[in-house]
Design a protein around this motif. Sequence first.
Motif, short mmCIF file in Angstrom:
data_model
loop_
_atom_site.label_atom_id
_atom_site.label_comp_id
_atom_site.label_asym_id
_atom_site.label_seq_id
_atom_site.Cartn_x
_atom_site.Cartn_y
_atom_site.Cartn_z
N HIS A 94 -22.02 -18.47 22.66
CA HIS A 94 -21.51 -18.31 24.01
C HIS A 94 -20.85 -16.95 24.19
O HIS A 94 -20.56 -16.25 23.22
CB HIS A 94 -20.52 -19.44 24.34
N SER A 95 -20.54 -16.61 25.40
CA SER A 95 -19.93 -15.33 25.74
C SER A 95 -18.54 -15.17 25.15
O SER A 95 -17.72 -16.08 25.22
CB SER A 95 -19.84 -15.20 27.27
N ASP A 96 -18.27 -13.99 24.59
CA ASP A 96 -16.94 -13.73 24.07
C ASP A 96 -15.94 -13.46 25.19
O ASP A 96 -14.75 -13.37 24.98
CB ASP A 96 -16.94 -12.56 23.06
N ARG A 97 -16.41 -13.35 26.41
CA ARG A 97 -15.52 -13.17 27.56
C ARG A 97 -14.95 -14.49 28.06
O ARG A 97 -13.83 -14.55 28.55
CB ARG A 97 -16.25 -12.48 28.70
N TRP A 98 -15.70 -15.57 28.01
CA TRP A 98 -15.28 -16.85 28.57
C TRP A 98 -14.83 -17.87 27.52
O TRP A 98 -14.09 -18.80 27.84
CB TRP A 98 -16.40 -17.46 29.42
N SER A 99 -15.23 -17.70 26.32
CA SER A 99 -14.91 -18.68 25.27
C SER A 99 -13.42 -18.90 25.05
O SER A 99 -13.00 -20.05 24.81
CB SER A 99 -15.59 -18.27 23.96
N PRO A 100 -12.56 -17.87 25.13
CA PRO A 100 -11.13 -18.12 24.94
C PRO A 100 -10.54 -19.08 25.97
O PRO A 100 -9.65 -19.87 25.66
CB PRO A 100 -10.49 -16.74 25.06
N LEU A 101 -11.03 -19.04 27.19
CA LEU A 101 -10.52 -19.94 28.22
C LEU A 101 -10.90 -21.38 27.93
O LEU A 101 -10.10 -22.30 28.11
CB LEU A 101 -11.04 -19.51 29.60
N VAL A 102 -12.09 -21.58 27.46
CA VAL A 102 -12.56 -22.93 27.12
C VAL A 102 -11.77 -23.47 25.93
O VAL A 102 -11.30 -24.61 25.94
CB VAL A 102 -14.07 -22.93 26.82
N ALA A 103 -11.58 -22.64 24.92
CA ALA A 103 -10.86 -23.07 23.72
C ALA A 103 -9.40 -23.37 24.02
O ALA A 103 -8.81 -24.29 23.43
CB ALA A 103 -10.97 -21.99 22.64
N ALA A 104 -8.79 -22.64 24.94
CA ALA A 104 -7.37 -22.83 25.26
C ALA A 104 -7.09 -24.18 25.88
O ALA A 104 -6.03 -24.77 25.66
CB ALA A 104 -6.90 -21.72 26.20
N ALA A 105 -8.02 -24.71 26.64
CA ALA A 105 -7.80 -26.00 27.31
C ALA A 105 -7.55 -27.13 26.31
O ALA A 105 -6.76 -28.03 26.58
CB ALA A 105 -9.00 -26.33 28.19
N ALA A 106 -8.17 -27.08 25.16
CA ALA A 106 -8.00 -28.14 24.16
C ALA A 106 -6.63 -28.13 23.51
O ALA A 106 -6.18 -29.16 23.00
CB ALA A 106 -9.09 -28.01 23.09
N ALA A 107 -5.94 -27.03 23.56
CA ALA A 107 -4.66 -26.89 22.86
C ALA A 107 -3.44 -27.22 23.72
O ALA A 107 -2.34 -27.38 23.19
CB ALA A 107 -4.52 -25.47 22.32
N VAL A 108 -3.59 -27.36 25.00
CA VAL A 108 -2.45 -27.52 25.91
C VAL A 108 -1.57 -28.73 25.60
O VAL A 108 -0.35 -28.59 25.51
CB VAL A 108 -2.92 -27.53 27.38
N PRO A 109 -2.10 -29.94 25.43
CA PRO A 109 -1.21 -31.09 25.19
C PRO A 109 -0.36 -30.95 23.93
O PRO A 109 0.84 -31.28 23.94
CB PRO A 109 -2.17 -32.28 25.06
N VAL A 110 -0.94 -30.46 22.86
CA VAL A 110 -0.19 -30.29 21.61
C VAL A 110 0.91 -29.26 21.79
O VAL A 110 2.05 -29.46 21.35
CB VAL A 110 -1.14 -29.88 20.46
N THR A 111 0.61 -28.18 22.46
CA THR A 111 1.58 -27.12 22.69
C THR A 111 2.77 -27.62 23.51
O THR A 111 3.92 -27.29 23.22
CB THR A 111 0.93 -25.92 23.39
N PHE A 112 2.52 -28.43 24.53
CA PHE A 112 3.62 -28.96 25.35
C PHE A 112 4.58 -29.81 24.51
O PHE A 112 5.80 -29.65 24.59
CB PHE A 112 3.10 -29.80 26.52
N ILE A 113 4.05 -30.69 23.72
CA ILE A 113 4.89 -31.60 22.93
C ILE A 113 5.77 -30.82 21.95
O ILE A 113 6.99 -31.03 21.88
CB ILE A 113 4.02 -32.64 22.19
N VAL A 114 5.18 -29.91 21.21
CA VAL A 114 5.96 -29.14 20.23
C VAL A 114 6.96 -28.23 20.95
O VAL A 114 8.10 -28.10 20.52
CB VAL A 114 5.03 -28.34 19.30
N SER A 115 6.56 -27.61 22.04
CA SER A 115 7.43 -26.74 22.81
C SER A 115 8.65 -27.50 23.32
O SER A 115 9.79 -27.01 23.22
CB SER A 115 6.65 -26.15 23.99
N ARG A 116 8.44 -28.67 23.83
CA ARG A 116 9.54 -29.47 24.38
C ARG A 116 10.56 -29.82 23.30
O ARG A 116 11.77 -29.75 23.53
CB ARG A 116 8.98 -30.74 25.02
N VAL A 117 10.08 -30.17 22.13
CA VAL A 117 10.98 -30.51 21.03
C VAL A 117 11.83 -29.30 20.63
O VAL A 117 13.04 -29.41 20.47
CB VAL A 117 10.18 -31.04 19.81
N ILE A 118 11.22 -28.14 20.51
CA ILE A 118 11.96 -26.94 20.08
C ILE A 118 12.90 -26.43 21.16
O ILE A 118 14.06 -26.13 20.89
CB ILE A 118 10.98 -25.83 19.63
#
Length: 141
Positions: A94-118
């Motif tokens: 896939h395109s190296d221009r759009w792939s980071p946006l697709v990959a970022a969506a999968a990480a959002v829930p985990v990031t919120f939980i850990v961020s809230r705790v810290i």
Amino acid sequence: MTVQAQIFRFALVGAVNTGTYYGCYLLLLTWLPYIAAHVVAFALSMTGSFFLNAYFTYRTRPTWRKFLLFPLTNAANFVITTGGVYLLVDVGGHSDRWSPLVAAAAAVPVTFIVSRVIMLRPERGAPGSTPESLTESVASK
């Protein structure tokens, strides 16, 4: 503030952070290989994300302790997005221009939980961890 309000604010900060990351990534992509551009853009946007989440999402003052722990909130995000970018670009073709946006969506829930705790963790009163210490240090530069 309710958890729902924090989730909404976290999503807004995430949108700003994603825009910052993506703009930096595209700019750096003109000079660097895509993985290097991803890493540098990620580090720059993470610093901005810390301050936005401290003041806007969780309404807490930034401290050195939180600032130093904040990268942990993005550790899972970094692994998921970096692995995702690699899989999408090198394995999936896939395109190296759009792939980071697709990959970022999968990480959002985990990031919120850990961020809230810290970010909402009570301070221990250690030297240099007062709420004013980081704000004053950053403001004086």
